[in-house]
Design an enzyme around this catalytic site. Sequence first.
Site, short mmCIF file in Angstrom:
data_model
loop_
_atom_site.label_atom_id
_atom_site.label_comp_id
_atom_site.label_asym_id
_atom_site.label_seq_id
_atom_site.Cartn_x
_atom_site.Cartn_y
_atom_site.Cartn_z
CD GLU A 143 -1.04 -6.49 4.86
OE1 GLU A 143 -1.64 -5.41 5.26
OE2 GLU A 143 -0.69 -6.57 4.13
CB CYS A 201 -1.08 -0.02 0.89
SG CYS A 201 -2.58 0.92 0.91
CG HIS A 257 -3.36 -3.19 3.11
ND1 HIS A 257 -2.08 -3.20 3.90
CD2 HIS A 257 -3.63 -2.41 2.41
CE1 HIS A 257 -2.09 -1.94 4.09
NE2 HIS A 257 -2.88 -1.29 3.04
#
Length: 259
Positions: free
Chosen positions: A226, A124, A224
């Site tokens: 994760e 990001c 994102h």
Amino acid sequence: MTQSDVEQPRARPVIGLTGRMQPAGPLAVSVVRDALVETFFVDYSAAVASAGGLPVLLSMECDPADVVSRIDGLILSGGADVDPRRYGATPGPYATPAEPLRDAFELALLEAAWLRGIPVLGICRGVQMINVSRGGTLVAHLPADSGEAHSFLGYPRNHRSHPVEFVEGSIPHRLYGNRIHVNSLHHQAVAQVGTGLTVTGRAPDGVVESVEAVDAPVVGVQWHPEMLDGTDPLFGWLVDSANQHRTFTRKQEEDVVIA
């Protein structure tokens, strides 16, 4: 049998994670609410650990070049906007509060990582920082009511709101195939691409979703990973690349000693 005869477990590669510096605020007792804390989302460290790496938070109090010499890989995490003055612009009406200390720290980390060949994953804000570090620019604001509504924050953080198409032969293409759906939590994006970088993925509205370096193990993505379910293959790529870099570096050091 001596201890040297027993195969020792292979140490996990150390992956440095950047975070944010901010006042402790209402979560702390009143007397220390104005004290600064350094924080990061646990999703990052959990993803690194799941992929086989050893996650370590990099304090902004450390020397960037020194700490890069002691890690095997680097993650530039998400967060506030990169200061527009870093790429020749000025803050506009949608700009978030600037974090100049973090900008300077991460730019120095990137420079040191690039020089040492440390693999880097930018997420990001991280992909935007990678681009700015190579002389690129950013889109100031992506409205929530146009295109793929990248800045709309009404979905859960792990909701895959739009697709991304990847360039054949790129690292994301090798990891994901032609196309995946990703989450979206950003209001800025890569505009002019920095020197030595190439665009490897775009959303249907043309917004850049991934870039990578032409001659270095550096990858940046706008979504994102994760926060998505399961261990995303990008973290496996980072840990594997970190292992390869560590092995190569140790071989070079051994060759110097022998010589």
